[in-house]
Design a protein around this motif. Structure first.
Motif, short mmCIF file in Angstrom:
data_model
loop_
_atom_site.label_atom_id
_atom_site.label_comp_id
_atom_site.label_asym_id
_atom_site.label_seq_id
_atom_site.Cartn_x
_atom_site.Cartn_y
_atom_site.Cartn_z
N PRO A 175 -2.37 3.46 -6.63
CA PRO A 175 -3.25 2.97 -7.42
C PRO A 175 -3.20 3.10 -8.94
O PRO A 175 -2.71 3.95 -9.49
CB PRO A 175 -4.55 3.75 -7.04
CG PRO A 175 -4.01 4.21 -5.71
CD PRO A 175 -2.60 4.35 -5.91
N GLN A 179 -7.41 -8.94 -1.65
CA GLN A 179 -8.39 -8.48 -2.66
C GLN A 179 -8.44 -6.98 -2.80
O GLN A 179 -8.61 -6.48 -3.97
CB GLN A 179 -9.62 -9.05 -2.44
CG GLN A 179 -9.72 -10.79 -2.72
CD GLN A 179 -11.04 -11.40 -2.29
OE1 GLN A 179 -11.73 -10.62 -1.27
NE2 GLN A 179 -11.40 -12.57 -2.75
N THR A 180 -8.59 -6.26 -1.69
CA THR A 180 -8.39 -4.68 -1.60
C THR A 180 -7.37 -4.31 -2.43
O THR A 180 -7.14 -3.26 -3.29
CB THR A 180 -8.48 -4.41 -0.23
OG1 THR A 180 -9.75 -4.83 0.27
CG2 THR A 180 -8.51 -2.82 -0.14
N VAL A 181 -6.07 -4.91 -2.12
CA VAL A 181 -5.00 -4.40 -2.80
C VAL A 181 -5.01 -4.70 -4.22
O VAL A 181 -4.73 -3.89 -5.09
CB VAL A 181 -3.67 -5.06 -2.10
CG1 VAL A 181 -2.33 -4.88 -3.14
CG2 VAL A 181 -3.28 -4.70 -0.65
N TYR A 237 -6.92 -13.22 5.63
CA TYR A 237 -6.38 -11.89 5.04
C TYR A 237 -6.89 -11.82 3.90
O TYR A 237 -6.30 -11.03 2.95
CB TYR A 237 -5.06 -11.59 5.37
CG TYR A 237 -4.59 -11.91 6.71
CD1 TYR A 237 -4.83 -10.47 7.90
CD2 TYR A 237 -3.96 -12.95 7.28
CE1 TYR A 237 -4.45 -10.84 8.95
CE2 TYR A 237 -3.45 -12.97 8.72
CZ TYR A 237 -3.95 -12.11 9.48
OH TYR A 237 -3.60 -12.13 10.80
N ARG A 249 -7.68 -4.94 -6.16
CA ARG A 249 -8.52 -3.83 -6.84
C ARG A 249 -7.88 -2.51 -7.04
O ARG A 249 -8.20 -1.70 -7.77
CB ARG A 249 -9.85 -3.64 -5.56
CG ARG A 249 -10.94 -4.96 -6.20
CD ARG A 249 -12.03 -4.63 -5.51
NE ARG A 249 -11.99 -4.51 -3.87
CZ ARG A 249 -12.22 -5.51 -3.20
NH1 ARG A 249 -12.38 -6.82 -3.61
NH2 ARG A 249 -12.06 -5.37 -1.66
N ARG A 250 -7.16 -1.99 -5.94
CA ARG A 250 -6.12 -0.64 -6.17
C ARG A 250 -5.39 -0.73 -7.24
O ARG A 250 -5.13 0.17 -8.01
CB ARG A 250 -5.54 -0.61 -4.88
CG ARG A 250 -6.28 -0.32 -3.70
CD ARG A 250 -5.36 -0.03 -2.54
NE ARG A 250 -4.62 1.19 -2.68
CZ ARG A 250 -3.53 1.32 -2.54
NH1 ARG A 250 -2.78 0.24 -2.65
NH2 ARG A 250 -2.63 2.54 -2.68
N ARG A 284 0.77 -1.23 0.05
CA ARG A 284 -0.18 0.01 -0.12
C ARG A 284 0.72 1.06 -0.09
O ARG A 284 0.43 2.24 -0.54
CB ARG A 284 -1.01 -0.08 1.33
CG ARG A 284 -1.98 -0.88 1.18
CD ARG A 284 -2.68 -1.24 2.47
NE ARG A 284 -3.91 -2.25 2.20
CZ ARG A 284 -4.53 -2.89 3.21
NH1 ARG A 284 -3.78 -2.63 4.48
NH2 ARG A 284 -5.41 -3.65 3.27
N GLU A 319 -9.59 -10.91 2.04
CA GLU A 319 -10.14 -9.81 1.89
C GLU A 319 -9.10 -8.60 1.65
O GLU A 319 -9.48 -7.65 0.81
CB GLU A 319 -11.17 -9.34 2.95
CG GLU A 319 -11.93 -8.01 2.46
CD GLU A 319 -12.66 -7.95 1.20
OE1 GLU A 319 -12.83 -6.90 0.67
OE2 GLU A 319 -13.24 -8.97 0.79
N GLN A 320 -8.36 -8.45 2.45
CA GLN A 320 -7.21 -7.61 2.27
C GLN A 320 -6.47 -7.52 0.92
O GLN A 320 -6.00 -6.54 0.35
CB GLN A 320 -6.36 -7.49 3.71
CG GLN A 320 -7.18 -7.28 4.91
CD GLN A 320 -6.06 -7.42 5.96
OE1 GLN A 320 -4.93 -6.86 5.95
NE2 GLN A 320 -6.58 -7.63 7.21
#
Length: 282
Positions: free
Chosen positions: A250, A277-279, A272, A281-282, A245, A274-275
């Protein structure tokens, strides 16, 4: 013998620690091979191999310690485990040399390539790392011969150079001067010719190469010890996600890669997910 074994083990280890020391791979175990050859008693050969094994494992541990920040005991054990198969080639060489009398530059690459092949395909987990050919990645023209023999072929080429230097050392021990160089001339010329042919092949191949744009990658390596404790896993996940991050903006890259021990368990079962997956998506 002990000095030669210690020196050979150390010179072999250095190129794995710092890519700038890659040329030392062409020296590597030459001191160890030189002290193995005059010895006629098999127990002496075994002892030299044993000392070289310990020296190389310890050298890997001490030299890599500042980089990896792990305990020296763990590194000694890891270095020794990685090199067990490779050092079987050293022992095979010591015994076959006494039976055949072949030049070191011919016999040693064969023994070494066989040992590295065994390590790559028949060790626990078939973990093909720690191979001598990997040290030459800084020379793109030289390693193009991997088209023909893979990383084992590159490693064999390196060991031809090691064997040639050992042939010179053995001949010099028998009678220093130009006469010694003449005795080892075939080995030196063979090693020089093979390196020249490899460089020539690589040069011709790269002349026709056209760079093409590919996906942009971000490599995130937390460089933390392999410890399968829940607390350690949480620390690794937190560090790798934090690095990703903080270091990757992004839409800056197409793929984020977490190598080696970045993901310590099956990703489908990690809390983890979901975390991650968040990365993504960024």
């Amino acid at each position: 013998r002990i000095v030669g074994a210690l020196l050979g083990g150390t010179l072999y280890s250095l190129p794995f620690v710092d890519p700038r020391l890659a040329p030392l791979a062409f020296v590597g175990f030459a001191p160890t091979l030189a002290v193995l050859c005059p010895a006629r008693d098999p127990p002496g050969a075994v002892a030299t191999v044993f000392w070289s094994f310990l020296a190389s494992a310890l050298a890997c541990a001490l030299l890599a310690l500042p980089l990896l920040a792990v305990s020296w005991v763990a590194m000694v054990l890891k270095g020794g485990f990685i090199q067990v198969w490779a050092f079987s080639g050293l022992l095979a060489f010591a015994l076959l040399r006494r039976r055949t009398g072949w030049p070191i530059a011919l016999l040693w690459p064969c023994c070494w390539a066989a040992a590295e092949w065994a390590w790559s395909f028949h060790s626990v987990g078939r973990l093909a790392f720690g191979l001598s050919g990997y040290t030459q990645f800084v020379y793109p023209r030289l390693i193009q011969i991997a088209d023909l023999g893979g990383v084992l072929g590159v490693g064999a080429l390196v060991q031809v150079g090691v064997g040639a230097i050992a042939d010179v050392a053995v001949a010099w021990d028998q009678g220093p001067g130009w006469q010694a160089l003449r005795k080892a001339a075939r080995s030196l010329l063979a090693a020089a010719a093979l390196v020249a042919l490899s460089l020539g092949y690589g040069t011709l191949k790269l002349l026709g190469a056209r760079p093409e744009p590919g996906p942009l990658l971000a490599l995130v390596q937390p460089a933390m010890p392999h410890l399968y404790r829940e607390e350690q896993i949480r620390l690794v996940h937190a560090k790798q996600l934090g690095q990703a991050r903080a270091g990757v903006r992004p839409r800056e890259v197409d793929l984020v890669v977490f190598p080696e021990n970045a993901v310590l368990n099956v990703i489908e079962g990690t809390p983890y997910l979901e975390q991650f997956q968040t990365v993504a998506r960024r």
